[in-house]
Scaffold this active site. Sequence first.
Site, mmCIF file in Angstrom:
data_model
loop_
_atom_site.group_PDB
_atom_site.id
_atom_site.type_symbol
_atom_site.label_atom_id
_atom_site.label_comp_id
_atom_site.label_asym_id
_atom_site.label_seq_id
_atom_site.Cartn_x
_atom_site.Cartn_y
_atom_site.Cartn_z
ATOM 1 N N ASP A 11 0.846 -1.188 0.000
ATOM 2 C CA ASP A 11 0.000 0.000 0.000
ATOM 3 C C ASP A 11 0.885 1.242 0.000
ATOM 4 O O ASP A 11 1.768 1.390 0.846
ATOM 5 C CB ASP A 11 -0.901 0.001 1.243
ATOM 6 C CG ASP A 11 -2.031 1.017 1.150
ATOM 7 O OD1 ASP A 11 -1.981 1.881 0.259
ATOM 8 O OD2 ASP A 11 -2.957 0.947 1.974
ATOM 9 N N ASP A 105 -3.349 2.477 -5.767
ATOM 10 C CA ASP A 105 -2.231 2.481 -4.821
ATOM 11 C C ASP A 105 -2.098 1.209 -3.990
ATOM 12 O O ASP A 105 -1.409 1.182 -2.979
ATOM 13 C CB ASP A 105 -2.346 3.686 -3.878
ATOM 14 C CG ASP A 105 -3.651 3.690 -3.088
ATOM 15 O OD1 ASP A 105 -4.519 2.830 -3.355
ATOM 16 O OD2 ASP A 105 -3.815 4.557 -2.209
ATOM 17 N N GLU A 106 -2.744 0.117 -4.416
ATOM 18 C CA GLU A 106 -2.703 -1.138 -3.662
ATOM 19 C C GLU A 106 -2.426 -2.319 -4.571
ATOM 20 O O GLU A 106 -2.958 -2.414 -5.678
ATOM 21 C CB GLU A 106 -4.042 -1.384 -2.957
ATOM 22 C CG GLU A 106 -4.167 -0.782 -1.585
ATOM 23 C CD GLU A 106 -5.416 -1.268 -0.879
ATOM 24 O OE1 GLU A 106 -5.302 -2.176 -0.029
ATOM 25 O OE2 GLU A 106 -6.507 -0.765 -1.188
#
Length: 394
Positions: A11, A105-106
Site C-alpha cells: 500500500d 495504490d494497492e
Amino acid sequence: MEAKRHIVHIDLDSFFVSVERKFHPELIGKPVIIGGSPERGVVASCSYEARAFGVHSAMPTKQALKLCPHAILIRGSHGRYGEASREVTQIIHDTVPLYQKTSVDEFYIDYTGMDRFFDCYHEATKLRQKIIKDTGLPISFGMASGKTIAKMATNQAKPNGQMFVKHGDELKFLAPLNIGKIPGLGESTRNKLYQYGIEKIGDLQRTNIRFLETIFGRYGHSLWEKANGIDHSEIVSHSDRKSISTEHTFHTNVSDPRTLETTLVSMTEELSSKLRRENKLSSCLAIKLRYGNFETHTQQQKIALTAAEHILIPGVKNLLKMAWDQHRPIRLIGVRLSDLCTGSYQINLFEDNEERIKLYQAMDQINFKFGDKTICRAAGMEIGTRNFNPFMRG
C-alpha cells in the site's frame, strides 16, 4: 502437502499526498487534504498530520476543515497520480512472478513456492526499498499466509513500514486487534457485534459460528473465517484482462442524438452497477457503432480505475461524438468496460460529494435486492425495460 502461502499486500501511504509532496516539498510535515470543494466535496486522501485531528477519506471536506482548519486543501491532479501509479506498477511487474493490482495504490503479490529458493520476506523488503528509491514514495507492506491478514499487517505497519505475520502466528496477531480492523467490516456490523460484547477479534474467534450465522446470515461464516485467519482467496493476475460489455440493436436505424445518448446512459449505468456488485474496477472505456450497411466502428480511451457512472457516462458521450458520422443512421450501439481488476469504488474522484456516494450505495442496495434497473437515472428510464444482457467475457 499443500505449500505454505506467502502473500504480500503493498500500500502506497497517503498516496495522493505523497505524490503532491514530491512536487511540493514544502508540504512535508504539514496537514494536507486532497479533495473536492469546501462546500460540497469529500476528502479523497489526507496526510497523517491531518488524520491526527480526526480527518479521514470520504469525509465531507467542510467537516474536515472544521476539524483541522489550518489544513492545506489541494484539488489534486488525476494525471500526476495515474503516472505515479503506472511507475510503481511497472517496477512490480518487472520484479515479481504474480501480482494483482486492486486500486491505484494497492497491490497483492504471491511469492508462494519461492521459499524453496529465496527468503520471501527479504525479497519483499528489497522490492519495497526499490520502489522507495526509484519513485521517492513511501510504501508499506504486510506479508502473511492470506490476503486478509496481509492487508491487516500492512495497516499495522503504516506509516512507511513493513510486517511479517509468520505461519502459525495468525491467531496471536489477530486476537488483540479491534474488530474494526477487519477489512470490509461496516459500521453497522461493528456496532451490532459491540452490542453482544464482541470488541476484539479474539472475542470473535471464540464466538460460536452458528451464532454468527444466525445474526448475519452467510456473512457471519465469512466473518468467523476472517477472525480465524482463514482466507483461501487467490491472487488474480493483473495481466488477466477481462471485459464487461453490452449491445443494443435498434428496430429501425437511429440518427437522433438524444435516443443514442439515452441508450448509452442506460447501458453504462447497468454495467457500472454490475462492476460494483462484483467488486471490480475498469480502466478502459469503449463504444461500438454499427451503421445500417453493417460497417462497424469502435472508439476507446484509457481512464482512471473506476466503477462510477458519473465518470463513465460523460466518457461514453464523448466517445460517441468522436466516433459517429452524424449523417449516417446507426443500427447497433454497444458499450464495453475492460482492463478490469478487483477493487472497490474509491473516493479518488474530486467531483465526488457525500450525497453522490450515498446515492450509489442506495441505488446498488435497491437494485441488488429487487433486480437491475429497479432504480436508475431519469435519462435511462425510457429504455430501462429493454433487455441488454450484460455479460462477462475473458
